[in-house]
Design a protein around this motif. Structure first.
Motif, PDB file in Angstrom:
ATOM      1  N   THR A 152       0.848  -1.191   0.000  1.00  0.00           N
ATOM      2  CA  THR A 152       0.000   0.000   0.000  1.00  0.00           C
ATOM      3  C   THR A 152       0.882   1.239   0.000  1.00  0.00           C
ATOM      4  OG1 THR A 152      -0.220  -0.243   2.412  1.00  0.00           O
ATOM      5  CG2 THR A 152      -2.006  -1.103   1.054  1.00  0.00           C
ATOM      6  N   SER A 153       1.169   1.785   1.180  1.00  0.00           N
ATOM      7  CA  SER A 153       1.969   3.012   1.254  1.00  0.00           C
ATOM      8  C   SER A 153       3.051   2.876   2.307  1.00  0.00           C
ATOM      9  CB  SER A 153       1.083   4.216   1.579  1.00  0.00           C
ATOM     10  OG  SER A 153       0.523   4.083   2.875  1.00  0.00           O
ATOM     11  N   ALA A 154       3.993   3.816   2.284  1.00  0.00           N
ATOM     12  CA  ALA A 154       5.131   3.785   3.195  1.00  0.00           C
ATOM     13  C   ALA A 154       5.271   5.119   3.918  1.00  0.00           C
ATOM     14  CB  ALA A 154       6.412   3.465   2.433  1.00  0.00           C
ATOM     15  N   HIS A 155       6.240   5.169   4.821  1.00  0.00           N
ATOM     16  CA  HIS A 155       6.465   6.365   5.635  1.00  0.00           C
ATOM     17  C   HIS A 155       6.828   7.589   4.794  1.00  0.00           C
ATOM     18  CE1 HIS A 155       7.396   2.823   8.181  1.00  0.00           C
ATOM     19  NE2 HIS A 155       6.796   3.505   9.137  1.00  0.00           N
ATOM     20  N   GLU A 156       7.364   7.377   3.615  1.00  0.00           N
ATOM     21  CA  GLU A 156       7.891   8.506   2.848  1.00  0.00           C
ATOM     22  C   GLU A 156       6.810   9.499   2.448  1.00  0.00           C
ATOM     23  OE1 GLU A 156       8.922   7.513  -1.486  1.00  0.00           O
ATOM     24  OE2 GLU A 156       8.882   5.553  -0.518  1.00  0.00           O
ATOM     25  N   LEU A 157       5.565   9.065   2.283  1.00  0.00           N
ATOM     26  CA  LEU A 157       4.525   9.997   1.857  1.00  0.00           C
ATOM     27  C   LEU A 157       4.306  11.118   2.880  1.00  0.00           C
ATOM     28  CD1 LEU A 157       1.774   7.784   0.160  1.00  0.00           C
ATOM     29  CD2 LEU A 157       3.554   9.148  -0.927  1.00  0.00           C
ATOM     30  N   PRO A 158       3.968  10.811   4.147  1.00  0.00           N
ATOM     31  CA  PRO A 158       3.813  11.915   5.103  1.00  0.00           C
ATOM     32  C   PRO A 158       5.131  12.611   5.434  1.00  0.00           C
ATOM     33  CG  PRO A 158       3.501   9.781   6.187  1.00  0.00           C
ATOM     34  CD  PRO A 158       3.552   9.512   4.726  1.00  0.00           C
ATOM     35  N   MET A 159       6.254  11.916   5.317  1.00  0.00           N
ATOM     36  CA  MET A 159       7.544  12.553   5.582  1.00  0.00           C
ATOM     37  C   MET A 159       7.822  13.663   4.571  1.00  0.00           C
ATOM     38  SD  MET A 159       9.753   9.145   6.542  1.00  0.00           S
ATOM     39  CE  MET A 159      11.345   9.966   6.603  1.00  0.00           C
ATOM     40  N   VAL A 160       7.615  13.363   3.290  1.00  0.00           N
ATOM     41  CA  VAL A 160       7.817  14.389   2.271  1.00  0.00           C
ATOM     42  C   VAL A 160       6.766  15.481   2.408  1.00  0.00           C
ATOM     43  CG1 VAL A 160       7.876  14.876  -0.200  1.00  0.00           C
ATOM     44  CG2 VAL A 160       8.955  12.793   0.679  1.00  0.00           C
ATOM     45  N   MET A 161       5.527  15.094   2.711  1.00  0.00           N
ATOM     46  CA  MET A 161       4.471  16.081   2.868  1.00  0.00           C
ATOM     47  C   MET A 161       4.791  17.071   3.982  1.00  0.00           C
ATOM     48  SD  MET A 161       1.730  17.220   1.632  1.00  0.00           S
ATOM     49  CE  MET A 161       1.970  15.966   0.371  1.00  0.00           C
ATOM     50  N   LEU A 162       5.470  16.603   5.017  1.00  0.00           N
ATOM     51  CA  LEU A 162       5.879  17.488   6.100  1.00  0.00           C
ATOM     52  C   LEU A 162       6.807  18.586   5.592  1.00  0.00           C
ATOM     53  CD1 LEU A 162       5.743  18.005   9.165  1.00  0.00           C
ATOM     54  CD2 LEU A 162       7.689  16.465   9.433  1.00  0.00           C
ATOM     55  N   GLY A 163       7.620  18.243   4.579  1.00  0.00           N
ATOM     56  CA  GLY A 163       8.505  19.241   3.996  1.00  0.00           C
ATOM     57  C   GLY A 163       7.815  20.147   2.998  1.00  0.00           C
ATOM     58  N   VAL A 164       6.683  19.704   2.460  1.00  0.00           N
ATOM     59  CA  VAL A 164       5.966  20.477   1.448  1.00  0.00           C
ATOM     60  C   VAL A 164       5.095  21.559   2.079  1.00  0.00           C
ATOM     61  CG1 VAL A 164       4.152  20.344  -0.323  1.00  0.00           C
ATOM     62  CG2 VAL A 164       5.973  18.614  -0.243  1.00  0.00           C
ATOM     63  N   LEU A 165       4.464  21.237   3.218  1.00  0.00           N
ATOM     64  CA  LEU A 165       3.517  22.169   3.831  1.00  0.00           C
ATOM     65  C   LEU A 165       4.249  23.360   4.449  1.00  0.00           C
ATOM     66  CD1 LEU A 165       1.139  19.620   5.578  1.00  0.00           C
ATOM     67  CD2 LEU A 165       0.660  20.978   3.545  1.00  0.00           C
ATOM     68  N   PRO A 166       3.594  24.505   4.541  1.00  0.00           N
ATOM     69  CA  PRO A 166       4.207  25.701   5.160  1.00  0.00           C
ATOM     70  C   PRO A 166       4.639  25.422   6.585  1.00  0.00           C
ATOM     71  CG  PRO A 166       2.174  26.273   4.011  1.00  0.00           C
ATOM     72  CD  PRO A 166       2.242  24.771   4.027  1.00  0.00           C
ATOM     73  N   ARG A 167       5.852  25.781   6.908  1.00  0.00           N
ATOM     74  CA  ARG A 167       6.409  25.437   8.216  1.00  0.00           C
ATOM     75  C   ARG A 167       5.810  26.256   9.358  1.00  0.00           C
ATOM     76  NH1 ARG A 167       8.303  20.750   8.329  1.00  0.00           N
ATOM     77  NH2 ARG A 167       9.585  21.280  10.121  1.00  0.00           N
ATOM     78  N   HIS A 168       5.198  27.384   9.065  1.00  0.00           N
ATOM     79  CA  HIS A 168       4.696  28.247  10.137  1.00  0.00           C
ATOM     80  C   HIS A 168       3.357  27.782  10.685  1.00  0.00           C
ATOM     81  CE1 HIS A 168       2.824  29.877   6.441  1.00  0.00           C
ATOM     82  NE2 HIS A 168       1.796  30.145   7.232  1.00  0.00           N
ATOM     83  N   GLU A 169       2.724  26.822   9.996  1.00  0.00           N
ATOM     84  CA  GLU A 169       1.417  26.385  10.457  1.00  0.00           C
ATOM     85  C   GLU A 169       1.527  25.566  11.746  1.00  0.00           C
ATOM     86  OE1 GLU A 169      -0.899  24.461   7.493  1.00  0.00           O
ATOM     87  OE2 GLU A 169      -0.815  26.142   6.086  1.00  0.00           O
ATOM     88  N   GLU A 170       0.607  25.822  12.657  1.00  0.00           N
ATOM     89  CA  GLU A 170       0.660  25.185  13.975  1.00  0.00           C
ATOM     90  C   GLU A 170       0.478  23.677  13.889  1.00  0.00           C
ATOM     91  OE1 GLU A 170      -1.731  25.376  18.277  1.00  0.00           O
ATOM     92  OE2 GLU A 170      -2.242  26.746  16.630  1.00  0.00           O
ATOM     93  N   PHE A 171      -0.347  23.243  12.929  1.00  0.00           N
ATOM     94  CA  PHE A 171      -0.705  21.826  12.866  1.00  0.00           C
ATOM     95  C   PHE A 171      -0.061  21.137  11.673  1.00  0.00           C
ATOM     96  CE2 PHE A 171      -4.326  24.053  14.903  1.00  0.00           C
ATOM     97  CZ  PHE A 171      -4.238  23.470  16.157  1.00  0.00           C
ATOM     98  N   VAL A 172       1.170  21.508  11.351  1.00  0.00           N
ATOM     99  CA  VAL A 172       1.784  21.016  10.125  1.00  0.00           C
ATOM    100  C   VAL A 172       1.980  19.498  10.145  1.00  0.00           C
ATOM    101  CG1 VAL A 172       4.143  21.466  10.938  1.00  0.00           C
ATOM    102  CG2 VAL A 172       3.669  21.374   8.483  1.00  0.00           C
ATOM    103  N   VAL A 173       2.362  18.912  11.285  1.00  0.00           N
ATOM    104  CA  VAL A 173       2.573  17.462  11.351  1.00  0.00           C
ATOM    105  C   VAL A 173       1.243  16.731  11.203  1.00  0.00           C
ATOM    106  CG1 VAL A 173       3.472  15.543  12.715  1.00  0.00           C
ATOM    107  CG2 VAL A 173       4.617  17.762  12.782  1.00  0.00           C
ATOM    108  N   ARG A 174       0.222  17.220  11.891  1.00  0.00           N
ATOM    109  CA  ARG A 174      -1.107  16.619  11.752  1.00  0.00           C
ATOM    110  C   ARG A 174      -1.576  16.680  10.305  1.00  0.00           C
ATOM    111  NH1 ARG A 174      -6.014  20.241  13.242  1.00  0.00           N
ATOM    112  NH2 ARG A 174      -5.248  21.020  11.229  1.00  0.00           N
ATOM    113  N   ASP A 175      -1.400  17.847   9.698  1.00  0.00           N
ATOM    114  CA  ASP A 175      -1.875  18.009   8.326  1.00  0.00           C
ATOM    115  C   ASP A 175      -1.068  17.169   7.343  1.00  0.00           C
ATOM    116  OD1 ASP A 175      -3.760  19.748   9.255  1.00  0.00           O
ATOM    117  OD2 ASP A 175      -2.683  21.562   8.708  1.00  0.00           O
ATOM    118  N   ALA A 176       0.230  16.990   7.597  1.00  0.00           N
ATOM    119  CA  ALA A 176       1.049  16.157   6.718  1.00  0.00           C
ATOM    120  C   ALA A 176       0.504  14.739   6.686  1.00  0.00           C
ATOM    121  CB  ALA A 176       2.504  16.160   7.189  1.00  0.00           C
TER     122      ALA A 176
END
Length: 326
Positions: free
Chosen positions: A223-247
């Motif tokens: 199915t999927s691996a850790h890399e999807l949310p890991m890369v998404m964490l780098g894509v989302l704006p870093r200033h957002e409070e809930f960036v890890v949740r949103d990733a």
């Protein structure tokens, strides 16, 4: 001696399921993958020759999908829908893996990295790991006599026979082969997958290796691996409070949109399973098929999963948990 990778299908199936999501959603996102040896006492740079590693990596960059391989991928409809789109198959038909960078250090280590658009670079991971592993084991075998090498393979077959004997004693246990990235060799994984398919047809559900699944008529698993949310964490704006949740939740949403119920196995431990269970949407508990446990004590993690499902009013007995931790 033949090259290690001779087909772009000789990889984990989830590189294609993730690959389609990435191609549809984030194809031009720049990424960088780096090889990390987590077994510090094994100095790979002392065992593997730089010219051999470059030869194998260069060979993979020359490979392209054959029409029969693309036809196989296009025909996969495990969940009553075609899994891969025509547009994605056309992309794979023209796929060229990005260049790599390789530097040898004097301390018995090396730096191996892959950079480029995510939609192209994602495929390097399993190829690189398979190549490094097999080159390392080839170097160890080269120090043995012919008789010693025969004894090693004989011991491997005996251990496989013992594992089959134990599994037959517990027919309720079902499993899949996920050995590609850590395999002793391509030849040995081919042998093991073929034996398991023959000896345990009701328990061996399939293999993550897409080429072997095609060869042996097995179900390609992944199915999927850790890399999807890991890369998404780098894509989302870093200033957002809930960036890890949103990733994490952005990936879950994109995955459901792409594959729906058929591939709805949620990986819980990218940012820790406790965090996952706190922030994952109720829909994941109620509508998704199940979860995958890839780290931590399986009994403790299983209890967490039971409590999470029950907290959402879901009967855990109607859900699946996949244990994939080594």
């Amino acid at each position: 001696m033949s090259n290690i990778i001779n087909s772009l299908l000789d990889t984990d199936f989830y590189k294609f399921t993730m690959g389609q999501v990435v191609w549809n959603k984030w194809r031009d996102v720049p990424v960088r993958y780096a090889f990390i040896n987590r077994t510090k006492n094994v100095r790979l740079g002392d065992s593997i020759r730089e010219e051999d590693l470059r030869k194998e990596l260069d060979h993979v960059r020359q490979l392209h999908f054959h029409n029969s391989e693309l036809f196989y991928l296009r025909g996969i409809n495990i969940y009553k829908n075609w899994m891969f789109s025509d547009d994605y198959i056309r992309f794979l038909n023209g796929l060229e893996l990005p260049p790599y960078t390789l530097a040898w250090n004097k301390d018995g280590t090396f730096v191996l990295e892959f950079s480029g658009p995510w939609s192209q670079t994602i495929y390097w991971e399993t190829f690189a790991l398979s190549i490094v592993n097999e080159l390392y084991y080839r170097s160890l075998l080269a120090t043995k006599s012919r008789f010693e090498q025969d004894a090693i393979y004989a011991a491997g077959r005996l251990r496989l026979a013992e594992k089959i004997r134990k599994l037959r004693a517990y027919p309720e246990i079902v499993f899949s082969d996920f050995g590609t990235r850590r395999r002793f060799s391509q030849e040995w994984q081919d042998y093991v997958a073929g034996v398991l398919a023959e000896e345990l047809p009701k328990q061996c559900r399939g293999t993550s290796n897409t080429h072997l699944a095609m060869d042996y008529g097995l179900l390609p698993m992944g199915t999927s691996a850790h890399e999807l949310p890991m890369v998404m964490l780098g894509v989302l704006p870093r200033h957002e409070e809930f960036v890890v949740r949103d990733a994490q939740n952005n990936v879950l949403d994109a995955w459901w949109q792409e594959f729906g119920y058929g591939l709805s196995i949620a990986l819980t431990d990218t940012f820790g399973s406790d965090f996952f269970y706190q922030v994952a949407p109720t829909q994941v508990a109620k509508e998704w098929k199940g979860i995958r446990q890839d780290s931590g004590d399986p009994f403790e993690e299983g209890e967490k999963a039971l409590q999470w499902y029950e907290s959402h009013g879901v009967d855990p007995r109607q859900k699946m948990i996949v244990f994939s931790d080594g």
